[in-house]
Design a protein around this motif. Structure first.
Motif, PDB file in Angstrom:
ATOM      1  N   GLU A  27       0.845  -1.196   0.000  1.00  0.00           N
ATOM      2  CA  GLU A  27       0.000   0.000   0.000  1.00  0.00           C
ATOM      3  C   GLU A  27       0.882   1.248   0.000  1.00  0.00           C
ATOM      4  O   GLU A  27       1.740   1.417   0.868  1.00  0.00           O
ATOM      5  N   PRO A  28       0.701   2.153  -0.966  1.00  0.00           N
ATOM      6  CA  PRO A  28       1.485   3.384  -0.971  1.00  0.00           C
ATOM      7  C   PRO A  28       1.233   4.200   0.298  1.00  0.00           C
ATOM      8  O   PRO A  28       0.118   4.228   0.819  1.00  0.00           O
ATOM      9  N   ALA A  29       2.263   4.878   0.764  1.00  0.00           N
ATOM     10  CA  ALA A  29       2.133   5.690   1.968  1.00  0.00           C
ATOM     11  C   ALA A  29       1.361   6.976   1.701  1.00  0.00           C
ATOM     12  O   ALA A  29       0.666   7.499   2.577  1.00  0.00           O
ATOM     13  N   GLU A  30       1.466   7.501   0.489  1.00  0.00           N
ATOM     14  CA  GLU A  30       0.781   8.738   0.138  1.00  0.00           C
ATOM     15  C   GLU A  30      -0.700   8.441  -0.123  1.00  0.00           C
ATOM     16  O   GLU A  30      -1.013   7.585  -0.957  1.00  0.00           O
ATOM     17  N   PRO A  31      -1.625   9.103   0.576  1.00  0.00           N
ATOM     18  CA  PRO A  31      -3.050   8.773   0.463  1.00  0.00           C
ATOM     19  C   PRO A  31      -3.612   8.811  -0.956  1.00  0.00           C
ATOM     20  O   PRO A  31      -4.395   7.937  -1.326  1.00  0.00           O
ATOM     21  N   LYS A  32      -3.239   9.802  -1.744  1.00  0.00           N
ATOM     22  CA  LYS A  32      -3.770   9.875  -3.104  1.00  0.00           C
ATOM     23  C   LYS A  32      -3.278   8.708  -3.954  1.00  0.00           C
ATOM     24  O   LYS A  32      -4.028   8.158  -4.762  1.00  0.00           O
ATOM     25  N   GLU A  33      -2.023   8.331  -3.783  1.00  0.00           N
ATOM     26  CA  GLU A  33      -1.489   7.199  -4.527  1.00  0.00           C
ATOM     27  C   GLU A  33      -2.210   5.909  -4.118  1.00  0.00           C
ATOM     28  O   GLU A  33      -2.536   5.072  -4.972  1.00  0.00           O
ATOM     29  N   ALA A  34      -2.449   5.761  -2.824  1.00  0.00           N
ATOM     30  CA  ALA A  34      -3.154   4.575  -2.337  1.00  0.00           C
ATOM     31  C   ALA A  34      -4.563   4.515  -2.899  1.00  0.00           C
ATOM     32  O   ALA A  34      -5.042   3.451  -3.322  1.00  0.00           O
ATOM     33  N   ALA A  35      -5.249   5.656  -2.935  1.00  0.00           N
ATOM     34  CA  ALA A  35      -6.617   5.699  -3.456  1.00  0.00           C
ATOM     35  C   ALA A  35      -6.653   5.384  -4.944  1.00  0.00           C
ATOM     36  O   ALA A  35      -7.530   4.646  -5.419  1.00  0.00           O
ATOM     37  N   ALA A  36      -5.701   5.929  -5.708  1.00  0.00           N
ATOM     38  CA  ALA A  36      -5.649   5.662  -7.143  1.00  0.00           C
ATOM     39  C   ALA A  36      -5.398   4.184  -7.421  1.00  0.00           C
ATOM     40  O   ALA A  36      -6.027   3.585  -8.306  1.00  0.00           O
ATOM     41  N   LEU A  37      -4.481   3.575  -6.655  1.00  0.00           N
ATOM     42  CA  LEU A  37      -4.180   2.158  -6.845  1.00  0.00           C
ATOM     43  C   LEU A  37      -5.375   1.293  -6.467  1.00  0.00           C
ATOM     44  O   LEU A  37      -5.754   0.375  -7.205  1.00  0.00           O
ATOM     45  N   ASN A  38      -5.996   1.576  -5.334  1.00  0.00           N
ATOM     46  CA  ASN A  38      -7.151   0.791  -4.905  1.00  0.00           C
ATOM     47  C   ASN A  38      -8.293   0.857  -5.910  1.00  0.00           C
ATOM     48  O   ASN A  38      -8.941  -0.154  -6.207  1.00  0.00           O
ATOM     49  N   ASP A  39      -8.535   2.041  -6.471  1.00  0.00           N
ATOM     50  CA  ASP A  39      -9.658   2.158  -7.390  1.00  0.00           C
ATOM     51  C   ASP A  39      -9.318   1.642  -8.786  1.00  0.00           C
ATOM     52  O   ASP A  39     -10.221   1.262  -9.537  1.00  0.00           O
ATOM     53  N   ALA A  40      -8.046   1.596  -9.146  1.00  0.00           N
ATOM     54  CA  ALA A  40      -7.660   0.907 -10.379  1.00  0.00           C
ATOM     55  C   ALA A  40      -7.951  -0.586 -10.233  1.00  0.00           C
ATOM     56  O   ALA A  40      -8.452  -1.235 -11.162  1.00  0.00           O
ATOM     57  N   GLU A  41      -7.647  -1.124  -9.058  1.00  0.00           N
ATOM     58  CA  GLU A  41      -7.976  -2.527  -8.782  1.00  0.00           C
ATOM     59  C   GLU A  41      -9.492  -2.736  -8.785  1.00  0.00           C
ATOM     60  O   GLU A  41      -9.996  -3.737  -9.299  1.00  0.00           O
ATOM     61  N   ASN A  42     -10.216  -1.772  -8.231  1.00  0.00           N
ATOM     62  CA  ASN A  42     -11.673  -1.862  -8.244  1.00  0.00           C
ATOM     63  C   ASN A  42     -12.234  -1.849  -9.660  1.00  0.00           C
ATOM     64  O   ASN A  42     -13.231  -2.518  -9.951  1.00  0.00           O
ATOM     65  N   PHE A  43     -11.613  -1.085 -10.542  1.00  0.00           N
ATOM     66  CA  PHE A  43     -12.058  -1.046 -11.936  1.00  0.00           C
ATOM     67  C   PHE A  43     -11.920  -2.420 -12.582  1.00  0.00           C
ATOM     68  O   PHE A  43     -12.845  -2.909 -13.242  1.00  0.00           O
ATOM     69  N   VAL A  44     -10.770  -3.056 -12.387  1.00  0.00           N
ATOM     70  CA  VAL A  44     -10.568  -4.401 -12.930  1.00  0.00           C
ATOM     71  C   VAL A  44     -11.541  -5.379 -12.280  1.00  0.00           C
ATOM     72  O   VAL A  44     -12.137  -6.235 -12.945  1.00  0.00           O
ATOM     73  N   ARG A  45     -11.713  -5.248 -10.971  1.00  0.00           N
ATOM     74  CA  ARG A  45     -12.652  -6.104 -10.251  1.00  0.00           C
ATOM     75  C   ARG A  45     -14.081  -5.924 -10.787  1.00  0.00           C
ATOM     76  O   ARG A  45     -14.852  -6.877 -10.897  1.00  0.00           O
ATOM     77  N   ALA A  46     -14.441  -4.692 -11.126  1.00  0.00           N
ATOM     78  CA  ALA A  46     -15.787  -4.403 -11.617  1.00  0.00           C
ATOM     79  C   ALA A  46     -16.043  -5.017 -12.991  1.00  0.00           C
ATOM     80  O   ALA A  46     -17.180  -5.399 -13.304  1.00  0.00           O
ATOM     81  N   ILE A  47     -15.003  -5.119 -13.818  1.00  0.00           N
ATOM     82  CA  ILE A  47     -15.161  -5.813 -15.099  1.00  0.00           C
ATOM     83  C   ILE A  47     -15.500  -7.273 -14.838  1.00  0.00           C
ATOM     84  O   ILE A  47     -16.416  -7.847 -15.440  1.00  0.00           O
ATOM     85  N   ASN A  48     -14.780  -7.859 -13.906  1.00  0.00           N
ATOM     86  CA  ASN A  48     -15.048  -9.249 -13.534  1.00  0.00           C
ATOM     87  C   ASN A  48     -16.476  -9.415 -13.039  1.00  0.00           C
ATOM     88  O   ASN A  48     -17.157 -10.393 -13.348  1.00  0.00           O
ATOM     89  N   TYR A  49     -16.910  -8.466 -12.256  1.00  0.00           N
ATOM     90  CA  TYR A  49     -18.246  -8.542 -11.691  1.00  0.00           C
ATOM     91  C   TYR A  49     -19.308  -8.465 -12.786  1.00  0.00           C
ATOM     92  O   TYR A  49     -20.330  -9.153 -12.722  1.00  0.00           O
ATOM     93  N   GLY A  50     -19.066  -7.643 -13.797  1.00  0.00           N
ATOM     94  CA  GLY A  50     -19.996  -7.579 -14.923  1.00  0.00           C
ATOM     95  C   GLY A  50     -20.101  -8.908 -15.638  1.00  0.00           C
ATOM     96  O   GLY A  50     -21.182  -9.301 -16.106  1.00  0.00           O
ATOM     97  N   VAL A  51     -18.974  -9.629 -15.736  1.00  0.00           N
ATOM     98  CA  VAL A  51     -18.993 -10.959 -16.338  1.00  0.00           C
ATOM     99  C   VAL A  51     -19.789 -11.918 -15.471  1.00  0.00           C
ATOM    100  O   VAL A  51     -20.604 -12.702 -15.953  1.00  0.00           O
ATOM    101  N   VAL A  52     -19.565 -11.868 -14.170  1.00  0.00           N
ATOM    102  CA  VAL A  52     -20.294 -12.725 -13.248  1.00  0.00           C
ATOM    103  C   VAL A  52     -21.802 -12.497 -13.382  1.00  0.00           C
ATOM    104  O   VAL A  52     -22.593 -13.434 -13.414  1.00  0.00           O
ATOM    105  N   GLN A  53     -22.161 -11.237 -13.476  1.00  0.00           N
ATOM    106  CA  GLN A  53     -23.576 -10.879 -13.581  1.00  0.00           C
ATOM    107  C   GLN A  53     -24.129 -11.064 -14.986  1.00  0.00           C
ATOM    108  O   GLN A  53     -25.347 -10.999 -15.187  1.00  0.00           O
TER     109      GLN A  53
END
Length: 224
Positions: free
Chosen positions: A78-104
């Motif tokens: 996890e990046p120490a800088e909050p904005k970097e951490a948020a950007a990384l987490n939501d990039a992962e969420n974007f990929v996760r959301a594609i998967n979720y669309g497939v599941v659904q």
């Protein structure tokens, strides 16, 4: 079989650095040889939400749950800088959301739209990835492993390039109707390198959304 190939939506016109400095939205690319993410539609699973970043825990995020036969593993620091951490987490969420669309089995699912900017090309990329699975009658199973997460923040702190490796050597397509797993032999085609341009959302403080995507196939630099 894993992912089905897609026509390239746009030429890869720039590296991550150029995407960061561009005035407009970046280009996206398809995974030209099979793979994205998702899971079997017949089961329920547990939430795959990431750890909350500073300032982002109050966001009303879409809930995404996956069946037990599909797992996404994000192995990074996890990046120490909050904005970097948020950007990384939501990039992962974007990929996760594609998967979720497939599941659904829903190419208009709200999750990937929540984590992507409609003014960029990432949202269209996500929709195409989901639609190809629906058209083929497939979902996914197995494990996707994401490693080497990195964030390069642009000046001003409103834009970032997030990159990570994707190891799909234990990830497979699965027929929705029959449940048949479409296994393939391990090869260099199992490795991908993602670069996602993330921008701060205008609608929710602390939320970052995907603007553009580049995906390098046969990314052998991502092998362990």
């Amino acid at each position: 079989m894993k992912r089905r190939s897609l026509p390239v939506a746009a030429a890869l016109a720039a590296t991550a650095a150029l995407l960061l400095t561009a005035c407009g939205s970046g280009d996206d690319s398809s995974k030209d040889n099979d793979k994205i993410a998702g899971a079997d539609t017949s089961e329920t699973g547990t939430s795959a939400s990431p750890s909350a970043s500073a300032g982002a825990d109050a966001i009303d995020r879409p809930k995404m749950t996956f069946p037990s036969d599909f797992t996404m593993v994000f192995d990074r620091t996890e990046p120490a800088e909050p904005k970097e951490a948020a950007a990384l987490n939501d990039a992962e969420n974007f990929v996760r959301a594609i998967n979720y669309g497939v599941v659904q089995q829903d190419a208009e699912d709200a999750a990937y739209k929540f984590y992507s900017d409609p003014r960029g090309t990432a949202q269209a990329y996500a929709k195409k990835q989901i639609q190809q699975y629906i058209d083929g009658g497939w979902t996914v199973t197995g494990t996707q492993s994401y490693t080497r997460g990195k964030v390069d923040m642009a000046s001003g702190g409103e834009r970032a390039s997030v990159s990570f490796c994707d190891d799909d050597s234990k990830f497979y397509g699965k027929e929705v109707k029959s449940g048949k797993v479409l296994k393939t032999e391990p090869s260099d085609k199992d490795y991908y390198f993602f670069e996602i341009v993330m921008t701060t959302s205008k609608d929710a403080e602390g939320l970052w959304t995907a603007e553009a995507v580049q995906v390098q196939k046969e990314a052998t630099q991502c092998k362990a």
